[in-house]
Design a protein around this motif. Structure first.
Motif, PDB file in Angstrom:
ATOM      1  N   LEU A 221      17.895  -4.123 -35.599  1.00 52.24           N
ATOM      2  CA  LEU A 221      16.600  -4.110 -34.916  1.00 52.24           C
ATOM      3  C   LEU A 221      16.346  -2.767 -34.246  1.00 52.24           C
ATOM      4  O   LEU A 221      15.219  -2.262 -34.262  1.00 52.24           O
ATOM      5  N   GLU A 222      17.385  -2.207 -33.672  1.00 51.78           N
ATOM      6  CA  GLU A 222      17.238  -0.913 -33.013  1.00 51.78           C
ATOM      7  C   GLU A 222      16.853   0.179 -34.010  1.00 51.78           C
ATOM      8  O   GLU A 222      15.981   1.004 -33.725  1.00 51.78           O
ATOM      9  N   ARG A 223      17.485   0.187 -35.176  1.00 47.55           N
ATOM     10  CA  ARG A 223      17.153   1.191 -36.198  1.00 47.55           C
ATOM     11  C   ARG A 223      15.719   1.036 -36.681  1.00 47.55           C
ATOM     12  O   ARG A 223      15.004   2.017 -36.858  1.00 47.55           O
ATOM     13  N   ILE A 224      15.283  -0.209 -36.883  1.00 52.11           N
ATOM     14  CA  ILE A 224      13.909  -0.454 -37.334  1.00 52.11           C
ATOM     15  C   ILE A 224      12.920  -0.031 -36.248  1.00 52.11           C
ATOM     16  O   ILE A 224      11.920   0.638 -36.533  1.00 52.11           O
ATOM     17  N   ALA A 225      13.198  -0.405 -34.996  1.00 54.69           N
ATOM     18  CA  ALA A 225      12.315  -0.029 -33.882  1.00 54.69           C
ATOM     19  C   ALA A 225      12.246   1.480 -33.740  1.00 54.69           C
ATOM     20  O   ALA A 225      11.164   2.047 -33.515  1.00 54.69           O
ATOM     21  N   ASP A 226      13.373   2.145 -33.892  1.00 51.39           N
ATOM     22  CA  ASP A 226      13.425   3.603 -33.792  1.00 51.39           C
ATOM     23  C   ASP A 226      12.610   4.253 -34.910  1.00 51.39           C
ATOM     24  O   ASP A 226      11.839   5.189 -34.669  1.00 51.39           O
ATOM     25  N   ALA A 227      12.747   3.758 -36.130  1.00 50.95           N
ATOM     26  CA  ALA A 227      12.000   4.320 -37.259  1.00 50.95           C
ATOM     27  C   ALA A 227      10.499   4.108 -37.077  1.00 50.95           C
ATOM     28  O   ALA A 227       9.703   5.043 -37.290  1.00 50.95           O
ATOM     29  N   ILE A 228      10.104   2.909 -36.658  1.00 50.20           N
ATOM     30  CA  ILE A 228       8.675   2.647 -36.438  1.00 50.20           C
ATOM     31  C   ILE A 228       8.144   3.519 -35.302  1.00 50.20           C
ATOM     32  O   ILE A 228       7.027   4.043 -35.376  1.00 50.20           O
ATOM     33  N   PHE A 229       8.935   3.706 -34.260  1.00 48.19           N
ATOM     34  CA  PHE A 229       8.516   4.555 -33.149  1.00 48.19           C
ATOM     35  C   PHE A 229       8.302   5.995 -33.607  1.00 48.19           C
ATOM     36  O   PHE A 229       7.302   6.624 -33.248  1.00 48.19           O
ATOM     37  N   LEU A 230       9.212   6.511 -34.425  1.00 49.84           N
ATOM     38  CA  LEU A 230       9.059   7.888 -34.913  1.00 49.84           C
ATOM     39  C   LEU A 230       7.851   8.022 -35.838  1.00 49.84           C
ATOM     40  O   LEU A 230       7.118   9.017 -35.771  1.00 49.84           O
ATOM     41  N   VAL A 231       7.619   7.026 -36.690  1.00 47.74           N
ATOM     42  CA  VAL A 231       6.427   7.028 -37.544  1.00 47.74           C
ATOM     43  C   VAL A 231       5.173   7.004 -36.674  1.00 47.74           C
ATOM     44  O   VAL A 231       4.197   7.725 -36.934  1.00 47.74           O
ATOM     45  N   SER A 232       5.202   6.214 -35.619  1.00 45.58           N
ATOM     46  CA  SER A 232       4.055   6.127 -34.711  1.00 45.58           C
ATOM     47  C   SER A 232       3.790   7.455 -34.016  1.00 45.58           C
ATOM     48  O   SER A 232       2.635   7.846 -33.831  1.00 45.58           O
ATOM     49  N   LEU A 233       4.850   8.158 -33.620  1.00 41.66           N
ATOM     50  CA  LEU A 233       4.674   9.464 -32.992  1.00 41.66           C
ATOM     51  C   LEU A 233       4.016  10.463 -33.942  1.00 41.66           C
ATOM     52  O   LEU A 233       3.113  11.211 -33.556  1.00 41.66           O
ATOM     53  N   VAL A 234       4.457  10.468 -35.188  1.00 46.72           N
ATOM     54  CA  VAL A 234       3.853  11.357 -36.183  1.00 46.72           C
ATOM     55  C   VAL A 234       2.398  10.967 -36.408  1.00 46.72           C
ATOM     56  O   VAL A 234       1.506  11.828 -36.465  1.00 46.72           O
ATOM     57  N   PHE A 235       2.142   9.668 -36.499  1.00 46.36           N
ATOM     58  CA  PHE A 235       0.779   9.179 -36.689  1.00 46.36           C
ATOM     59  C   PHE A 235      -0.109   9.535 -35.498  1.00 46.36           C
ATOM     60  O   PHE A 235      -1.296   9.820 -35.663  1.00 46.36           O
ATOM     61  N   THR A 236       0.455   9.560 -34.294  1.00 40.44           N
ATOM     62  CA  THR A 236      -0.292   9.970 -33.105  1.00 40.44           C
ATOM     63  C   THR A 236      -0.739  11.425 -33.230  1.00 40.44           C
ATOM     64  O   THR A 236      -1.883  11.760 -32.906  1.00 40.44           O
ATOM     65  N   ALA A 237       0.149  12.285 -33.681  1.00 34.68           N
ATOM     66  CA  ALA A 237      -0.213  13.699 -33.859  1.00 34.68           C
ATOM     67  C   ALA A 237      -1.290  13.854 -34.930  1.00 34.68           C
ATOM     68  O   ALA A 237      -2.228  14.651 -34.769  1.00 34.68           O
ATOM     69  N   ILE A 238      -1.180  13.097 -36.007  1.00 33.05           N
ATOM     70  CA  ILE A 238      -2.199  13.142 -37.064  1.00 33.05           C
ATOM     71  C   ILE A 238      -3.531  12.645 -36.518  1.00 33.05           C
ATOM     72  O   ILE A 238      -4.583  13.239 -36.785  1.00 33.05           O
ATOM     73  N   ASN A 239      -3.513  11.560 -35.742  1.00 35.75           N
ATOM     74  CA  ASN A 239      -4.733  11.045 -35.129  1.00 35.75           C
ATOM     75  C   ASN A 239      -5.370  12.066 -34.204  1.00 35.75           C
ATOM     76  O   ASN A 239      -6.594  12.236 -34.188  1.00 35.75           O
ATOM     77  N   ALA A 240      -4.548  12.739 -33.401  1.00 38.21           N
ATOM     78  CA  ALA A 240      -5.074  13.754 -32.484  1.00 38.21           C
ATOM     79  C   ALA A 240      -5.755  14.875 -33.257  1.00 38.21           C
ATOM     80  O   ALA A 240      -6.846  15.329 -32.883  1.00 38.21           O
ATOM     81  N   ALA A 241      -5.133  15.307 -34.335  1.00 40.18           N
ATOM     82  CA  ALA A 241      -5.741  16.360 -35.153  1.00 40.18           C
ATOM     83  C   ALA A 241      -7.039  15.868 -35.790  1.00 40.18           C
ATOM     84  O   ALA A 241      -8.050  16.591 -35.802  1.00 40.18           O
ATOM     85  N   PHE A 242      -7.037  14.648 -36.304  1.00 34.79           N
ATOM     86  CA  PHE A 242      -8.232  14.097 -36.925  1.00 34.79           C
ATOM     87  C   PHE A 242      -9.376  13.952 -35.923  1.00 34.79           C
ATOM     88  O   PHE A 242     -10.519  14.326 -36.212  1.00 34.79           O
ATOM     89  N   ILE A 243      -9.085  13.423 -34.742  1.00 36.59           N
ATOM     90  CA  ILE A 243     -10.120  13.238 -33.738  1.00 36.59           C
ATOM     91  C   ILE A 243     -10.666  14.595 -33.278  1.00 36.59           C
ATOM     92  O   ILE A 243     -11.887  14.767 -33.133  1.00 36.59           O
ATOM     93  N   THR A 244      -9.799  15.560 -33.081  1.00 35.83           N
ATOM     94  CA  THR A 244     -10.242  16.904 -32.696  1.00 35.83           C
ATOM     95  C   THR A 244     -11.147  17.495 -33.766  1.00 35.83           C
ATOM     96  O   THR A 244     -12.207  18.040 -33.463  1.00 35.83           O
TER      97      THR A 244
END
Length: 117
Positions: free
Chosen positions: A88-111
């Motif tokens: 569960l920890e590995r899955i949560a960690d992977a999803i969290f890292l994907v979410s962080l990358v997606f956050t940066a992509i969202n910020a660039a898209f919104i800008t």
């Protein structure tokens, strides 16, 4: 990390795993709040400009990813099985890292979307 002389490597690893789960849990819960706040601000901008953006939809998906990471890390904290905890920890960690990358992509898209209008 300083390990007292009485601790074994398994105990130290379990403590480290617990710390990682706590950090993922708190950070992902905070990021759900950040996403919801930005969605609200973006909706105000959208209503003032009278045009719709895809950014709020992307942020909603991003918020769901953070929520999944938060729930999985909470589950990992609550489970008694070490094997399940690590999985569960590995899955949560992977999803969290994907979410962080997606956050940066969202910020660039919104800008880009706001400045292009």
């Amino acid at each position: 990390m300083n390990v007292p002389s009485g601790d074994t490597t398994d105990t130290a690893r379990a403590r480290l795993d617990h710390d990682i789960c706590v950090h993922i849990f708190t950070a992902s819960a905070a990021m759900v709040g950040v996403c919801l706040t930005v969605i609200g601000i973006l909706r105000v901008v959208i209503s003032l400009r009278k045009e719709d953006l895809l950014g709020d939809d992307l942020l909603a998906v991003n918020s769901m990813l953070y929520l999944a990471s938060c729930l999985l890390s909470y589950w990992a904290l609550r489970t008694r099985s070490m094997g399940r905890n690590h999985r569960l920890e590995r899955i949560a960690d992977a999803i969290f890292l994907v979410s962080l990358v997606f956050t940066a992509i969202n910020a660039a898209f919104i800008t880009w979307a706001i400045s292009a209008s």
